[in-house]
Scaffold this motif. Structure first.
Motif, mmCIF file in Angstrom:
data_model
loop_
_atom_site.group_PDB
_atom_site.id
_atom_site.type_symbol
_atom_site.label_atom_id
_atom_site.label_comp_id
_atom_site.label_asym_id
_atom_site.label_seq_id
_atom_site.Cartn_x
_atom_site.Cartn_y
_atom_site.Cartn_z
ATOM 1 N N MET A 190 0.306 -1.246 0.334
ATOM 2 C CA MET A 190 0.093 0.605 0.089
ATOM 3 C C MET A 190 0.636 1.618 -0.387
ATOM 4 N N SER A 191 0.397 2.396 -0.983
ATOM 5 C CA SER A 191 1.550 3.537 -1.070
ATOM 6 C C SER A 191 0.736 4.324 0.531
ATOM 7 N N ILE A 192 1.747 4.918 0.543
ATOM 8 C CA ILE A 192 1.494 6.049 1.528
ATOM 9 C C ILE A 192 0.667 6.971 1.257
ATOM 10 N N ALA A 193 0.366 7.653 0.293
ATOM 11 C CA ALA A 193 -1.144 8.327 -0.037
ATOM 12 C C ALA A 193 -2.071 7.300 0.336
ATOM 13 N N ASN A 194 -1.821 6.377 0.156
ATOM 14 C CA ASN A 194 -3.548 5.289 0.030
ATOM 15 C C ASN A 194 -3.510 5.447 2.373
ATOM 16 N N LEU A 195 -3.027 5.308 2.906
ATOM 17 C CA LEU A 195 -3.286 5.537 4.417
ATOM 18 C C LEU A 195 -3.750 6.436 4.383
ATOM 19 N N PHE A 196 -4.294 7.780 4.103
ATOM 20 C CA PHE A 196 -5.281 9.109 4.466
ATOM 21 C C PHE A 196 -6.670 8.325 4.358
ATOM 22 N N GLN A 197 -6.539 7.302 3.072
ATOM 23 C CA GLN A 197 -8.705 6.711 3.237
ATOM 24 C C GLN A 197 -8.409 5.237 3.862
ATOM 25 N N LYS A 198 -7.055 5.525 5.023
ATOM 26 C CA LYS A 198 -7.956 3.959 5.995
ATOM 27 C C LYS A 198 -7.920 4.510 7.249
ATOM 28 N N GLN A 199 -7.374 5.718 7.450
ATOM 29 C CA GLN A 199 -7.632 6.567 8.908
ATOM 30 C C GLN A 199 -7.988 7.941 9.470
ATOM 31 N N SER A 200 -8.499 8.415 10.226
ATOM 32 C CA SER A 200 -8.941 9.782 10.576
ATOM 33 C C SER A 200 -7.603 11.134 10.023
ATOM 34 N N THR A 201 -6.129 10.411 10.851
ATOM 35 C CA THR A 201 -5.173 11.209 10.647
ATOM 36 C C THR A 201 -4.495 10.253 11.347
ATOM 37 N N VAL A 202 -2.865 11.107 9.483
ATOM 38 C CA VAL A 202 -2.072 9.707 10.029
ATOM 39 C C VAL A 202 -1.466 10.631 10.230
ATOM 40 N N PHE A 203 0.161 9.448 11.417
ATOM 41 C CA PHE A 203 1.162 10.155 12.089
ATOM 42 C C PHE A 203 1.930 9.563 12.060
ATOM 43 N N SER A 204 2.939 10.791 11.538
ATOM 44 C CA SER A 204 4.271 9.901 10.468
ATOM 45 C C SER A 204 5.036 10.502 11.225
ATOM 46 N N PHE A 205 6.720 10.118 11.128
ATOM 47 C CA PHE A 205 8.091 10.575 11.978
ATOM 48 C C PHE A 205 9.510 11.219 10.274
ATOM 49 N N GLU A 206 9.944 12.111 11.018
ATOM 50 C CA GLU A 206 11.420 11.646 10.042
ATOM 51 C C GLU A 206 11.892 12.094 10.849
ATOM 52 N N VAL A 207 13.612 10.937 9.974
ATOM 53 C CA VAL A 207 14.441 10.957 10.762
ATOM 54 C C VAL A 207 15.625 11.128 9.738
ATOM 55 N N PHE A 208 17.196 11.430 10.088
ATOM 56 C CA PHE A 208 18.251 11.493 9.349
ATOM 57 C C PHE A 208 19.349 10.968 9.304
ATOM 58 N N PRO A 209 19.477 10.846 8.503
ATOM 59 C CA PRO A 209 21.001 10.015 8.546
ATOM 60 C C PRO A 209 22.030 10.092 9.012
ATOM 61 N N PRO A 210 22.905 9.357 9.971
ATOM 62 C CA PRO A 210 23.531 9.499 11.104
ATOM 63 C C PRO A 210 24.640 10.764 9.461
ATOM 64 N N LYS A 211 25.888 10.808 10.878
ATOM 65 C CA LYS A 211 26.945 11.865 9.976
ATOM 66 C C LYS A 211 27.558 11.187 9.271
ATOM 67 N N ARG A 212 28.562 11.662 8.380
ATOM 68 C CA ARG A 212 29.332 11.198 7.482
ATOM 69 C C ARG A 212 30.076 10.049 8.593
ATOM 70 N N ASN A 213 30.515 10.680 9.614
ATOM 71 C CA ASN A 213 31.631 9.739 9.968
ATOM 72 C C ASN A 213 31.460 8.682 11.499
ATOM 73 N N SER A 214 30.101 8.403 10.938
ATOM 74 C CA SER A 214 28.897 7.490 11.863
ATOM 75 C C SER A 214 28.725 6.126 11.544
ATOM 76 N N PRO A 215 29.078 5.358 12.053
ATOM 77 C CA PRO A 215 28.337 4.059 10.901
ATOM 78 C C PRO A 215 26.420 4.121 11.590
ATOM 79 N N ILE A 216 26.064 3.475 10.318
ATOM 80 C CA ILE A 216 24.925 3.497 9.805
ATOM 81 C C ILE A 216 23.938 2.963 10.893
ATOM 82 N N ASP A 217 25.213 1.912 11.534
ATOM 83 C CA ASP A 217 24.111 1.670 12.520
ATOM 84 C C ASP A 217 23.337 2.035 13.796
#
Length: 290
Positions: free
Chosen positions: A1-28
């Motif tokens: 299911m695409s994210i756009a379709n989530l808005f058809q399933k519930q009244s208020t979609v709730f989501s987060f934004e994160v950002f990648p670690p700094k370049r000298n930090s491991p991704i984990d």
């Protein structure tokens, strides 16, 4: 299911934004953040993209983190993709990587212009990127919007005209830039609907937890600061814990008002801070089910 379709399933979609670690930090190092965010049951998590003229598009961590969010945590990912510093060939490499990792949703952005890196010329606007990606099968596209108008746009009417181009090009869902005055968001949504923009519009909310953060973000996006907000900053400046808690309370107040007024969704800019995300999520948990 695409994210756009989530808005058809519930009244208020709730989501987060994160950002990648700094370049000298491991991704984990992102795992600890995601471990805690998973417990808050977001509908999706977006991952920012840091082009910055840094070189090989195949080495961007956004694709890998988006894949981790989907495969390890079982949460739909939304991969940011900027184009101002990329050629068509470089964008195609990223799209191939996303497709290989099973990531289907993209937030298509122009990206900020780096004064030290001359922009490339294949994509002048986010709508150009959306058109390009739309020509390749398998992706669902989202776009950004600006409640108080893009800082480079002459006026809000022109800004809505440009936003309509994104939607006409194929954006099925919009996420707003941060704002601190809900009336600005409501006026923007009204302008968008009058202009025939009928896709879901999520309100982007950033909890301000330190003064440097707000000064940096406002310098980048030009969000206006209502008196209630500036009084809060002034009152608690120099008291980090008090300012953090006041910033969380201000964000919760915004979100309660937005949900009460029928907002399509809330996109929380977490700044990779699970504590803040948890405090806000717990404060509005019952509102999400009504």
């Amino acid at each position: 299911m695409s994210i756009a379709n989530l808005f058809q399933k519930q009244s208020t979609v709730f989501s987060f934004e994160v950002f990648p670690p700094k370049r000298n930090s491991p991704i984990d190092t992102i795992y600890k953040t995601l471990d805690e965010l998973q417990d808050l049951k977001p509908d999706f998590i977006s991952v920012t993209y840091n082009a910055g003229g840094s070189g090989d598009p195949a080495k961007q961590p956004t694709c890998e983190i988006a894949s981790i969010i989907k495969e390890k945590y079982g949460i739909p990912p939304l991969a940011h993709l900027t184009c101002v510093n990329s050629t068509r060939e470089e964008i195609s490499i990223v799209l191939d990587e996303l497709k290989a990792k099973g990531v289907e949703d993209i937030l298509a952005l122009r990206g900020d212009i780096n004064p030290d890196v001359p922009p490339k010329t294949d994509f002048a606007h986010a709508s150009d990127l959306i058109t390009f990606i739309k020509g390749q099968s398998g992706f669902s596209l989202s776009g950004a919007c600006y409640p108080e108008g893009h800082c480079e746009c002459a006026d809000v009417v022109s800004d809505i005209h440009n936003l309509r181009k994104k939607v006409d090009a194929g954006a099925k869902h919009l996420i707003s830039q941060l704002f601190f005055d809900n009336s600005a968001f409501y006026s923007f949504v009204e302008r968008a609907r009058i202009a025939g923009i009928d896709v879901p519009i999520e309100a982007g909310i950033m909890p301000v937890v330190n003064k440097n953060q707000i000064e940096r973000m406002v310098s980048l996006c030009g969000a206006s600061l209502p008196p209630k907000f500036t009084k809060m900053i002034s009152r608690y400046d120099g008291h980090p814990e008090a300012l953090r808690d006041a910033g969380i309370a201000y964000a919760v107040d915004q979100i309660v008002d937005l949900i009460s007024n029928g907002v399509d969704g809330i996109h929380l800019y977490t700044m990779n801070n699970p504590y803040v995300a948890r405090k806000i999520s717990e404060s509005i948990s019952s509102l999400r089910t009504v």
